[in-house]
Design a protein around this motif. Structure first.
Motif, PDB file in Angstrom:
ATOM      1  N   ARG A 100       0.950  -1.189   0.120  1.00 23.71           N
ATOM      2  CA  ARG A 100      -0.051  -0.001  -0.026  1.00 23.71           C
ATOM      3  C   ARG A 100       0.920   1.291  -0.083  1.00 23.71           C
ATOM      4  N   GLU A 120      -3.549   2.735  -6.108  1.00 16.68           N
ATOM      5  CA  GLU A 120      -3.875   1.997  -5.042  1.00 16.68           C
ATOM      6  C   GLU A 120      -3.528   0.548  -5.218  1.00 16.68           C
ATOM      7  N   ARG A 173      -8.817  -3.870  -1.697  1.00 14.38           N
ATOM      8  CA  ARG A 173      -7.722  -2.544  -2.236  1.00 14.38           C
ATOM      9  C   ARG A 173      -7.504  -2.064  -0.847  1.00 14.38           C
ATOM     10  N   THR A 174      -6.395  -1.677  -0.849  1.00  6.30           N
ATOM     11  CA  THR A 174      -5.872  -0.745   0.336  1.00  6.30           C
ATOM     12  C   THR A 174      -5.235   0.621  -0.326  1.00  6.30           C
ATOM     13  N   GLY A 175      -5.716   1.695   0.148  1.00  4.08           N
ATOM     14  CA  GLY A 175      -5.172   2.808  -0.347  1.00  4.08           C
ATOM     15  C   GLY A 175      -3.954   3.487   0.123  1.00  4.08           C
ATOM     16  N   ARG A 206      -3.422   8.877  -8.733  1.00  9.44           N
ATOM     17  CA  ARG A 206      -3.562   8.254  -7.588  1.00  9.44           C
ATOM     18  C   ARG A 206      -3.485   6.811  -7.772  1.00  9.44           C
ATOM     19  N   ARG A 229     -14.299   1.230  -5.474  1.00 13.87           N
ATOM     20  CA  ARG A 229     -13.281   0.121  -4.394  1.00 13.87           C
ATOM     21  C   ARG A 229     -14.044  -0.937  -4.060  1.00 13.87           C
TER      22      ARG A 229
END
Length: 755
Positions: free
Chosen positions: A650, A677, A735-737, A675, A731
């Motif tokens: 992440r 992720e 998934r981890t941001g 961005r 999302r």
């Protein structure tokens, strides 16, 4: 009594079990009653009876401290050992002590153990007290209560004098970002740039912590500092006590006595070019037994360390404390003093030496027909390197090996080819994992990094050692003698599920319903050889495997596909092998210096401790290599190198450079304007606007931005454009941001230069 069977007072079986589960192994009967909101003596007596029934039928267990938990469940507060990282870089742990059975998956919660404000980050091999929370999938999430051991209280730092301001103590652990302030008068103990061992002097609510200098180790810029940092950071014992050295120097030289004389046999040692100690020697010839046409006899003779290291003597206690020798780029930290490791116990060329040997008989297809252990007296006919032996067998000039070609080497290769047939039928795990060697010059600086060549000569010695290790375990089992096994369990269900989820992303699959066997992994790797994803699949298969341990409970060796396996062949450098030698001597009546009752009663504890020592050594070896390679690359900052993404998390991705094997970090904040992720199931960083991705195994070009020899850290800039992909549809689980990808101050982002 299954399901919701009623106990007295309206209690159900299900409710009691849920209360026990809620307690996480910490609830006593009183706390369970409180959790179930029970009131009155009748209800509490009913709970007592219900708990007795559930304990009796094995549904729950009761500890000595009168707490209740589910079988196999871990206490809510446990001591764990950090064992590694998963594909996403999260720390994994194992119970420090366990009662057998499968090892549960324990994952440290994000951010746990990262260190800060003078506190060192937790790393592989460290022990910690944690609070565990059982997850829906049966794994545990751990939150750190405190780090255990010496490193919890002492830090390795570099004393620095900034251009303006007071002295500072900079931790060498790359994960510890906060400096310390030397306590009053402490800075006078060392010079600017000295490597020092510190102890926190005073806790502060605000600002930097103060520390006292416990030991001055030396100049951090001096050659060999990378090794010293690694050894101190991981608490690897160094040096020998006066008692150990005196015991080694006064040890009487072994005599032949009743030992079987093997000096007429041309046993030889085959080792790396720079080897100083020689544990093992080998010999083979065609079997003359007419009942075994085409068969072979092989002798593996091992240094008889038990003849010199007596149980519970100073040497024995010191060897147990170290657990094993540690091999760093510029030095070896030996388990035994030099007089033993390089002299009396080493099978030196043309010198008489005591040995513990096994004579094995194989048929023409490599099946073992019989074996016999003996206490021997040998004289090595030659000391060869792998290169010399291989060159001679290939028809080249192998120097001293050519003289032995017909009478010694060719029979060895003939026996090996037979054993190789049996090995191929057995199908051990065949993962492609090249070993890199850091070459250090006489002045202690790195002169290059190379991949070790692997010849048939290496495989020959390895196969004979494996066969000898199997014989050791078999002989001890036949005598009902306890021993320390080398155990390698199959991959956990969680890791197999993760592998099965990943493979479709690279066009391959894994049938979940089939049994997990080494042959299935090998077939997968063979299918992937011609694929662009071979390196990725090889890496993922490697990470799916369990870590090997020492244990008195035999659960087989999955990687070698063997039912029983005990380390026997390296007693100079591994304490586990010394315990097996002593067990054989006792069980087979080979002398009066075998395993004692006291040692036999401690085998389980010994196995746990030497497993920890091995992990500690491996971590120190990796850290030292990282620091030496960082020093090698320090003058190459700004240079560009090809590499491959070996991990995605992440917070960014890890890239392994092709030339050196060095691993560096590309922070997620350096991937450009978009961005990104982390998609755990795809092992990729995915752009939210375009769906472009950086995936595990992707070939990339990078630029070295920072190389820190003190910490071993490499910071990289990614120059390769991401692969195209589908734009994510919102999302989803897995998934981890990461943080927004902003520009670095003063350095505008440009195409091809991802800042």
């Amino acid at each position: 009594m299954a399901g919701k069977t009623e106990f007295d007072a309206g209690l159900t079986r299900e409710a009691v079990i849920e209360a026990v589960k809620l307690g996480g192994g910490e609830f006593t009967k009183r706390e369970l009653a409180r959790a179930l909101a029970l009131k009155g003596m009748d209800a509490k007596r009913a709970l007592k009876d219900a708990l007795a029934v559930l304990v009796e039928d094995g549904t729950i267990t009761r500890s000595n401290s009168k707490t209740y938990r589910l079988p196999g469940a871990l206490p809510a507060v446990s001591v764990v050992e950090i064992s590694g990282r998963d594909n996403d870089g999260e720390l994994l742990a194992e119970p420090a002590r366990r009662d057998g059975g499968p090892i549960p998956t324990i994952r440290l919660a994000p951010g746990e153990g990262a260190g800060g404000k003078g506190t060192p980050a937790i790393g592989v091999g460290d022990k910690a007290l944690v609070r565990l929370a059982l997850q829906e999938d049966g794994s545990y999430e751990a939150r750190l209560i405190k780090k255990l051991g010496q490193s919890a209280h002492k830090l390795l730092c570099v004393l620095r004098k900034p251009q303006s301001g007071p002295f500072r103590l900079q931790p060498v652990d790359r994960r510890s970002r906060h400096e310390l302030v030397p306590a009053k008068g402490e800075a006078e103990k060392a010079k600017d740039g000295d490597l020092v061992l510190c102890q926190i002097a005073r806790e502060r609510r605000h600002g930097l912590k103060t520390a006292e200098i416990v030991e001055v180790i030396g100049d951090v810029s001096a050659p060999g500092a990378g090794s010293l940092i690694a050894l101190y950071s991981h608490g690897v014992p160094q040096g020998f006590s006066e008692t150990e050295l005196r015991e080694a120097e006064t040890a009487p030289v072994a005599k032949q006595g009743q030992r079987e004389d093997l000096r007429a046999l041309p046993l030889i040692t085959i080792d790396p070019d720079d080897a100083k100690d020689h544990d093992d020697a080998i010999w083979a010839e065609a079997d003359k037994d007419p009942k075994n046409p085409g068969g072979w006899q092989v002798i593996v003779a091992i240094a008889d360390v038990a003849a010199y290291v007596k149980s519970d003597g100073a040497l024995d206690r010191g060897a147990f404390k170290r657990g094993n020798s540690v091999y760093l780029p510029d030095r070896v930290v030996p388990m035994l003093p030099e007089r033993l490791s390089n002299d009396l116990c080493s099978l030196r060329e043309k010198e008489d030496r005591p040995c513990l040997a096994v004579r094995m008989v194989f048929d023409k297809t490599g099946n073992k027909r019989s074996h016999r252990f003996l206490r021997g007296w040998m004289r090595s006919a030659a000391k060869l390197s792998y290169t010399q032996a291989q060159t001679a067998i290939d028809g080249g000039d192998g120097g001293p090996a050519n003289v032995l070609l017909n009478d010694v080497l060719k029979p060895l290769w003939g026996a090996y080819f037979a054993c190789r047939e049996a090995r191929n039928r057995r199908e051990p795990l065949e993962i492609d994992s090249p070993e890199r060697r850091v070459r250090v010059g006489q002045d202690g600086t790195v002169i290059g990094v190379e991949t070790r060549q692997r010849f048939d000569a290496h495989k020959l010695v390895e196969e004979f050692m494996i066969q000898a290790n199997v014989c050791a375990a078999e002989s001890l089992e036949q005598k009902n003698a306890p021993l320390i096994y080398r155990v390698h369990e199959p991959p956990s269900r969680e890791k197999i599920d993760a592998l099965a989820d990943f493979l479709p992303t690279v066009g391959m699959k894994w049938a979940r319903g089939n049994s997990v066997e080494t042959g299935r992994f090998n077939q997968l790797l063979k299918q992937a050889v011609t694929s662009e994803h071979y390196a990725t699949i090889n890496e993922v298969v490697l990470r799916s495997q369990s870590q090997a341990v020492y244990d008195t409970d035999n659960r087989g060796h999955f990687g070698l596909n063997l039912r029983r396996y005990g380390h026997f062949t390296s007693p100079i450098r591994r304490y586990a092998d010394l315990t097996v030698h002593r067990a054989l001597i006792r069980a087979l009546n080979l002398g009066d210096d075998g395993q004692t009752d006291a040692e036999r009663s401690r085998l389980t504890v010994i196995a746990e401790d030497i497993t920890h020592s091995e992990r500690r050594a491996m971590a120190a070896e990796r850290d030292a290599v990282d620091r030496f390679i960082a020093a090698y690359l320090a003058d190459k900052v700004g240079a560009e190198f090809p590499g491959r993404i070996t991990g995605v998390t992440r917070f960014g991705c890890f890239v392994r450079l092709d030339e050196t094997g060095a691993d560096g970090l590309v922070p997620i904040s350096r991937l450009g304007e978009e961005r990104f992720e982390h998609d755990e199931s795809a092992h990729a960083l995915i752009g939210l606007q375009t769906g472009s991705r950086y995936r595990l195994g992707m070939a990339v070009n990078v630029r070295i931005d920072e190389a820190q020899p003190v910490t071993g850290g490499l910071l990289l800039d990614l120059l390769t454009e991401p692969e195209k992909g589908e734009k994510p549809k919102g999302r989803h689980r897995g998934r981890t941001g990461g943080p927004p990808n902003g520009r670095r101050s003063g350095k505008p982002w440009k195409k091809g230069r991802r800042r």
